[in-house]
Design a protein around this motif. Structure first.
Motif, PDB file in Angstrom:
ATOM      1  N   ALA A   1       0.831  -1.208   0.000  1.00 28.25           N
ATOM      2  CA  ALA A   1       0.000   0.000   0.000  1.00 28.25           C
ATOM      3  C   ALA A   1       0.865   1.257   0.000  1.00 28.25           C
ATOM      4  CB  ALA A   1      -0.933  -0.012   1.207  1.00 28.25           C
ATOM      5  N   ALA A   2       1.945   1.237   0.769  1.00 25.31           N
ATOM      6  CA  ALA A   2       2.843   2.397   0.821  1.00 25.31           C
ATOM      7  C   ALA A   2       3.506   2.628  -0.535  1.00 25.31           C
ATOM      8  CB  ALA A   2       3.892   2.187   1.906  1.00 25.31           C
ATOM      9  N   LEU A   3       3.999   1.560  -1.160  1.00 25.10           N
ATOM     10  CA  LEU A   3       4.615   1.688  -2.481  1.00 25.10           C
ATOM     11  C   LEU A   3       3.621   2.233  -3.501  1.00 25.10           C
ATOM     12  CD1 LEU A   3       6.569  -1.716  -2.668  1.00 25.10           C
ATOM     13  CD2 LEU A   3       7.471   0.516  -2.000  1.00 25.10           C
ATOM     14  N   ALA A   4       2.392   1.713  -3.453  1.00 23.86           N
ATOM     15  CA  ALA A   4       1.370   2.160  -4.394  1.00 23.86           C
ATOM     16  C   ALA A   4       1.006   3.617  -4.167  1.00 23.86           C
ATOM     17  CB  ALA A   4       0.125   1.286  -4.258  1.00 23.86           C
ATOM     18  N   SER A   5       1.019   4.040  -2.905  1.00 21.07           N
ATOM     19  CA  SER A   5       0.705   5.425  -2.583  1.00 21.07           C
ATOM     20  C   SER A   5       1.732   6.370  -3.202  1.00 21.07           C
ATOM     21  CB  SER A   5       0.673   5.597  -1.062  1.00 21.07           C
ATOM     22  OG  SER A   5       0.352   6.923  -0.698  1.00 21.07           O
ATOM     23  N   VAL A   6       2.995   6.016  -3.076  1.00 13.42           N
ATOM     24  CA  VAL A   6       4.055   6.840  -3.668  1.00 13.42           C
ATOM     25  C   VAL A   6       3.920   6.856  -5.182  1.00 13.42           C
ATOM     26  CG1 VAL A   6       6.554   6.952  -4.060  1.00 13.42           C
ATOM     27  CG2 VAL A   6       5.664   6.593  -1.749  1.00 13.42           C
ATOM     28  N   ASP A   7       3.612   5.723  -5.762  1.00 14.66           N
ATOM     29  CA  ASP A   7       3.429   5.649  -7.207  1.00 14.66           C
ATOM     30  C   ASP A   7       2.309   6.580  -7.664  1.00 14.66           C
ATOM     31  OD1 ASP A   7       3.979   4.325  -9.817  1.00 14.66           O
ATOM     32  OD2 ASP A   7       1.920   3.619  -9.581  1.00 14.66           O
ATOM     33  N   ALA A   8       1.209   6.590  -6.902  1.00 18.79           N
ATOM     34  CA  ALA A   8       0.084   7.460  -7.259  1.00 18.79           C
ATOM     35  C   ALA A   8       0.471   8.932  -7.174  1.00 18.79           C
ATOM     36  CB  ALA A   8      -1.101   7.173  -6.341  1.00 18.79           C
ATOM     37  N   ILE A   9       1.189   9.289  -6.129  1.00 18.21           N
ATOM     38  CA  ILE A   9       1.583  10.691  -5.956  1.00 18.21           C
ATOM     39  C   ILE A   9       2.590  11.108  -7.021  1.00 18.21           C
ATOM     40  CG2 ILE A   9       2.802  12.302  -4.421  1.00 18.21           C
ATOM     41  CD1 ILE A   9      -0.156  11.609  -3.663  1.00 18.21           C
ATOM     42  N   ASN A  10       3.534  10.223  -7.330  1.00 22.53           N
ATOM     43  CA  ASN A  10       4.500  10.551  -8.378  1.00 22.53           C
ATOM     44  C   ASN A  10       3.830  10.670  -9.741  1.00 22.53           C
ATOM     45  OD1 ASN A  10       6.742  10.746  -6.732  1.00 22.53           O
ATOM     46  ND2 ASN A  10       7.354   8.609  -7.010  1.00 22.53           N
ATOM     47  N   ASP A  11       2.814   9.868  -9.991  1.00 21.91           N
ATOM     48  CA  ASP A  11       2.041   9.994 -11.230  1.00 21.91           C
ATOM     49  C   ASP A  11       1.370  11.363 -11.327  1.00 21.91           C
ATOM     50  OD1 ASP A  11       2.533   7.750 -12.658  1.00 21.91           O
ATOM     51  OD2 ASP A  11       0.638   6.757 -12.231  1.00 21.91           O
TER      52      ASP A  11
END
Length: 406
Positions: free
Chosen positions: A65-75
């Protein structure tokens, strides 16, 4: 611009922990982006993916979930136009390992802008003194008695709902169902004991009659005696706290008694894999759960129209594995909260300004979180204040990608 960079700390890092004595200034500030220009913003997530059993499954979901959160924000362009770089520190669900890894990271990389953990609460308790000393904002999914108390830990925010919030949703649901008389059965864990004691007070204050309140030893293999005692009170509903193997013994004991009573299980019941597993390995689809409904977050029940949650699930699947329900995926909301606070604060160099922004209701509403739609932190409680409408009570079902299927 799309950023998608995940980092890992090398296993061979060995640095003396003495270096930390002055980490609240100097080189330690390099990691949090205060003067970082266009350098990546460094974020850390701890999690025991290498632990055993359910702890590993829960940590895997949390880290994913943490990795996906960063991915979403970087997107979405990062935070204040800067890429976010996340590092997973493997703690094996061991507080000593967690402290060692965190100290090594700070000594070599500088203080990160944000630290997330994946529980259990012993990890939170061990890390908090280091995070407070270094003025590092943190999000915890394994709360302690002081992790949401700003007078003790001014940079620490809990993401997990409190027992009173969980109980508040029981009150609302039982009122909707027209129940009047309530019995409580709970386990011997610290959470179970608290759920039992606060449950009796909460339900009584709400106008229900508590006909009985029984606890069981989590090591017990039969709960017939406790259930028989509760049955004598002839309640309208049995409120149940049980997690893991004890839940199976409770259900077997109910069947043995032939007690045909509605059962409302708390989030511990919903987090037990037995519930989502068909026979013979589980109880899904059997008579043992015919009277059971269980407490979940609304986000933990699949809804094809909930695009925000469904996007979170897709990103999590791209980032790693979802091995438990989304109730362990709070960390997906972490970077959304942090980005909204950083934008409100106008930068990352002042953690106190980040904290002040995090308790701003407008910031929380604008964050666009998915697992919980609103955390409602306040200036005297850095823990969520979750309203009943964010919960649902559903029958057991198959768990697919962290969500119960209708």
């Amino acid at each position: 611009m799309r950023f998608n960079r995940f980092a890992a700390v090398a296993a061979g890092i060995v640095v003396s922990t003495v270096v930390l004595a002055g980490c609240s200034g100097g080189d330690a500030d390099a990691g949090n982006g205060g003067d970082g220009g266009d350098d990546p913003i460094k974020v850390v997530v701890l999690g025991g993916m290498g632990a055993e059993g359910i702890l590993a499954d829960n940590a895997t979901t949390s880290v994913t979930a943490a990795l996906a959160s960063v991915d979403a924000i970087n997107d979405d362009g990062g935070v204040l136009g800067r890429e976010v770089e996340i590092t997973h520190l493997e703690d094996n669900a061991d507080p000593t390992v967690a402290v060692t890894k965190l100290r090594e990271y700070i000594a070599t990389e500088g203080a990160p802008a944000l630290v997330m953990n994946s529980g259990p609460s012993t990890i939170t308790e061990a890390m908090l003194p280091i995070l407070t000393q270094n003025k590092i904002v943190s999000f915890n999914i394994g709360p302690t008695t002081t992790s949401g108390d700003p007078s003790v830990n001014p940079y620490s925010f809990n993401l997990s709902a409190s027992v009173p919030d969980y109980l508040g949703s029981f009150v609302a649901e039982m009122e909707d169902r027209g129940y009047e008389d309530v019995a409580i059965l709970h386990g011997s864990s610290a959470y179970g004991e608290l759920f039992g004691s606060l449950g009796e007070t909460t339900f009584t204050d709400a106008g229900f009659t508590v006909t009985g309140n029984e606890g069981f030893d989590n090591a017990a293999l039969d709960m017939t005696a406790q259930l028989s005692a509760l049955q004598q009170g002839d309640p309208d509903v049995l409120v149940l706290d049980a997690y893991g193997a004890p839940l199976g013994y409770v259900l077997q004991s109910l069947e043995k008694l032939g007690w045909d009573v509605p059962v409302m299980g708390n989030s511990s019941v919903a987090a037990t894999g037995l519930i989502a597993t068909p026979a013979p390995d589980g109880v899904l689809g059997t008579d043992q759960v015919k009277n059971l409904t269980m407490q979940v977050y609304s986000s933990t029940q699949y809804n094809p129209d909930d695009t925000k949650v469904n996007d979170a699930v897709e990103r999590m699947l791209a980032a790693g594995d979802i091995k438990s329900s989304l109730i362990l995926a709070y960390n997906y909301d972490s970077m959304f909260l942090f980005k909204a606070a950083a934008e409100k604060a106008g930068g990352l160099d002042d953690p106190d300004a980040i904290v002040k922004a995090l308790i701003d209701p407008d910031v929380q509403k604008s964050a666009g979180t998915a697992i919980l739609s609103l955390y409602a932190f306040t200036d005297d409680s850095y823990s969520p204040h979750v309203s009943p409408d964010q919960f649902s009570f559903i029958p057991p079902g198959e768990l697919v990608n962290g969500q119960f299927q209708p």
